[in-house]
Design a protein around this motif. Sequence first.
Motif, mmCIF file in Angstrom:
data_model
loop_
_atom_site.group_PDB
_atom_site.id
_atom_site.type_symbol
_atom_site.label_atom_id
_atom_site.label_comp_id
_atom_site.label_asym_id
_atom_site.label_seq_id
_atom_site.Cartn_x
_atom_site.Cartn_y
_atom_site.Cartn_z
ATOM 1 N N VAL A 129 41.670 41.265 39.224
ATOM 2 C CA VAL A 129 40.348 41.161 38.715
ATOM 3 C C VAL A 129 39.404 42.416 38.960
ATOM 4 O O VAL A 129 38.755 42.748 38.143
ATOM 5 N N GLY A 167 42.752 31.273 39.575
ATOM 6 C CA GLY A 167 43.451 32.591 39.888
ATOM 7 C C GLY A 167 43.807 33.346 38.480
ATOM 8 O O GLY A 167 43.277 33.090 37.370
ATOM 9 N N TYR B 90 28.997 36.675 41.561
ATOM 10 C CA TYR B 90 30.190 35.931 42.236
ATOM 11 C C TYR B 90 29.703 34.513 42.159
ATOM 12 O O TYR B 90 30.359 33.557 42.101
ATOM 13 N N LEU B 93 30.059 32.639 38.779
ATOM 14 C CA LEU B 93 31.260 32.612 38.585
ATOM 15 C C LEU B 93 31.958 30.988 39.326
ATOM 16 O O LEU B 93 32.467 30.523 38.729
ATOM 17 N N GLU B 94 31.656 31.006 40.785
ATOM 18 C CA GLU B 94 32.055 29.781 41.547
ATOM 19 C C GLU B 94 31.208 28.650 40.789
ATOM 20 O O GLU B 94 31.973 27.562 40.529
ATOM 21 N N CYS B 97 32.978 27.859 37.484
ATOM 22 C CA CYS B 97 34.642 27.174 37.537
ATOM 23 C C CYS B 97 34.490 26.018 38.431
ATOM 24 O O CYS B 97 35.319 24.955 37.626
ATOM 25 N N ASP B 98 33.729 25.804 39.143
ATOM 26 C CA ASP B 98 33.853 24.186 39.629
ATOM 27 C C ASP B 98 33.215 23.331 38.874
ATOM 28 O O ASP B 98 33.807 22.280 38.804
ATOM 29 N N PHE B 125 35.257 34.848 31.669
ATOM 30 C CA PHE B 125 35.930 35.137 33.002
ATOM 31 C C PHE B 125 36.495 33.854 33.559
ATOM 32 O O PHE B 125 37.461 33.600 34.318
ATOM 33 N N VAL B 129 40.260 32.599 34.764
ATOM 34 C CA VAL B 129 40.594 32.067 35.998
ATOM 35 C C VAL B 129 40.902 30.563 36.295
ATOM 36 O O VAL B 129 41.728 30.402 37.323
ATOM 37 N N GLY B 156 33.626 39.506 32.527
ATOM 38 C CA GLY B 156 33.497 39.788 33.747
ATOM 39 C C GLY B 156 32.299 39.584 34.434
ATOM 40 O O GLY B 156 31.346 39.071 33.748
ATOM 41 N N SER B 159 29.287 43.629 40.121
ATOM 42 C CA SER B 159 29.712 43.886 41.692
ATOM 43 C C SER B 159 28.454 44.807 42.170
ATOM 44 O O SER B 159 27.649 45.498 41.268
ATOM 45 N N ARG B 160 28.337 44.817 43.275
ATOM 46 C CA ARG B 160 27.102 45.647 43.915
ATOM 47 C C ARG B 160 27.641 46.884 43.645
ATOM 48 O O ARG B 160 26.687 48.054 43.617
ATOM 49 N N HIS B 161 28.909 47.309 43.377
ATOM 50 C CA HIS B 161 29.244 48.655 43.169
ATOM 51 C C HIS B 161 29.050 49.022 41.738
ATOM 52 O O HIS B 161 29.416 50.271 41.331
ATOM 53 N N ASN B 164 30.410 44.829 35.565
ATOM 54 C CA ASN B 164 31.657 44.797 34.839
ATOM 55 C C ASN B 164 32.919 45.175 35.841
ATOM 56 O O ASN B 164 33.745 45.458 35.158
ATOM 57 N N LEU B 165 32.658 45.313 36.983
ATOM 58 C CA LEU B 165 33.648 45.797 37.876
ATOM 59 C C LEU B 165 34.627 44.891 37.990
ATOM 60 O O LEU B 165 35.794 45.318 38.790
ATOM 61 N N VAL B 166 34.354 43.563 38.059
ATOM 62 C CA VAL B 166 35.252 42.611 38.417
ATOM 63 C C VAL B 166 35.548 41.512 37.188
ATOM 64 O O VAL B 166 34.417 40.999 36.550
ATOM 65 N N GLY B 167 36.778 41.380 36.811
ATOM 66 C CA GLY B 167 36.944 40.558 35.585
ATOM 67 C C GLY B 167 38.283 40.532 35.114
ATOM 68 O O GLY B 167 39.342 40.781 35.722
#
Lengths: 382, 382
Positions: A129, A167, B90, B93-94, B97-98, B125, B129, B156, B159-161, B164-167
């Motif tokens: 990811v 996942g 994040y 996302l959690e 998903c849950d 996203f 997953v 996605g 991120s703090r960076h 769209n850096l996580v996806g």
Amino acid sequence: MSSASAQASTASALTVPVPLGERAYDILVGRGLIGTVGSRIAALGARAAAIVTDEHVGPLYAQAFSDALQTHGLRTSVITLAPGEATKSYASLERVCDAVLEAKIERGDLVIALGGGVIGDLAGFAAAVVRRGVRFVQVPTTLLAQVDSSVGGKTGINSRHGKNLVGAFHQPSLVLADTALLDTLPLREMRAGYAEVVKYGLIDDARFFAWCERNWRGIFEGGMERDEAVAQSCRAKAAVVVRDEHETGDRALLNLGHTFGHALEKITAYDSARLVHGEGVAIGLNLAFRFSAALGLCPISDAERIEAHLTSVGLPTRLSHVPGGCGTVDELLDAMAQDKKVKGGSLTFILAKGIGQSFIAPGIEAGKVRTFLMSEINASSS
Amino acid sequence: MSSASAQASTASALTVPVPLGERAYDILVGRGLIGTVGSRIAALGARAAAIVTDEHVGPLYAQAFSDALQTHGLRTSVITLAPGEATKSYASLERVCDAVLEAKIERGDLVIALGGGVIGDLAGFAAAVVRRGVRFVQVPTTLLAQVDSSVGGKTGINSRHGKNLVGAFHQPSLVLADTALLDTLPLREMRAGYAEVVKYGLIDDARFFAWCERNWRGIFEGGMERDEAVAQSCRAKAAVVVRDEHETGDRALLNLGHTFGHALEKITAYDSARLVHGEGVAIGLNLAFRFSAALGLCPISDAERIEAHLTSVGLPTRLSHVPGGCGTVDELLDAMAQDKKVKGGSLTFILAKGIGQSFIAPGIEAGKVRTFLMSEINASSS
């Protein structure tokens, strides 16, 4: 390191190819492979690698590992997590993803999982990811990871609804399974991994199961049999994965023993003091064959032969072997119903007509499972 | 609903196929399409759907949407999130998903994104997953989402960076773009989405840019031009995505204007009161052409023509148009360097030889970018 490298790289590494088209990769199996990581990983052409490990494995290998990569020109960083199943969490995923980004890993670079299944699943998911996918190398340090989780591209974390429910499929670029790392593995973990080795025989290879019955001591003692067993397990898993990469069909065969096993893990709250994955699988394998026998599909003598072998190795085989108890029948059924192999509301099991003759059995009525579990629980309490 | 359904389904929906092999899907564009969701989504054969929406869109459409699906036999649940870019986290996302697992969504079932780009990216996203991938339908409710984020499978979180850096890449099974939903969209959001429409002309279709210059009022007013512009934008994006699904090559062209744009979004802390994505893109498009002109690649008259059009529509075009300031040159460069289009340490830009003649320009030296940004900032302060 260079002469050790040269020696090790001429040593007898077994290569198991996983021919998945543009996602094809090799699994290398051998004693002392970790001495060759620098050159082997550098050959992948990355500029940087983020090594993900845990507090057990990291102190033993991470520094030498990192040094070897740096010697070959890679920029490295190490991310160390707490050991144990609880690490497969959303919080750890965020931590690893952020650390990988912090290390400025780009799409051509690598995330390397140095550890057991927990580290492999978590680091692999992060690799899947971060930037929507960076490359990934597995260096599995347990027998379970070498024969199971490092092959096939399944990555993920646990949800409060169950294990591995969140996942991605993300194939590694390379797997390095150094069988010497298992010399220091606790016996209990070695046995747990061995349950997955046996599983490959039970699925579709009766000759391999018979080989295991004759050769298991060599696997535990670290003889050539260990390398052979790891390579054969990887071959068996790779063959299934190549037929069904995304688990829409045949791949479910790999779940032999896992519907019962996952339920037991859930009921014991993933508490490794009570039950580890491979122990759940050992009980699950035996139950799958006993259930098959109870349904009239399989001779009970096959189930008895499996139980005898697992017992001789020191693995648990019955619900009554779960420390602290296996819960009630209703709890077991509930835990199975949330398992991801449920389709359309009915239960899917992997059953068998005999050793090496397993098959996917969808639409098993909950009532039949209930009757079977009642008889298992009553048998153990009487 | 049934007669409205029948009427709407015979209405003029434009179909844009996205031919991605086994991941192929259709984008339907038309006024009133949302009246047909029940039958169209039921045709996908799922048993259940988890509808993900936000507090702006949910109260308007979620209940009718859910009722329509239930009428067609689907079990439904609704997950409502706070609106805004901060929801691409994040934690969200959690939560999604849950909630999707709680709703017992299985692999053949659906996650439906009912909202703008934030909801589409996040829900997509989650769909990618949960159980390592469940099916996904996009019902984009903003112009930006209809012409950009709902096409191409990029999903996605931030991120703090950076954004769209996580996806994951996860293609929808269907996209329903109801252009009537845009009637109530705030003008500022309409303009922001329009920047992406213009982008498709600037990339490789000078005729479409000229058409936009002539027809933009019809797009804003909700005439046939709106449907045409949405469908043409989807066609343009689909053509690029089909050539390069996973952004290893040509797909980067879609980032025209985005390297500058993302940097400005980062500097304004994703604060939509200051700058929304499309406004960053509008400034970025103008800067990409001005930078191309400064490098001697493109006539300055093309940049001026673009600026004139964006200005007439009411979009910002200059660094000085960023409320609260655009930061220093160093801050801008830093923000660009963490952008995921960085390869091997050098900056990749999308530049142009003229309107409709953009190209990928890797290896642009930071010094040249610095000089250009200095001149832009000085020009605006003088």
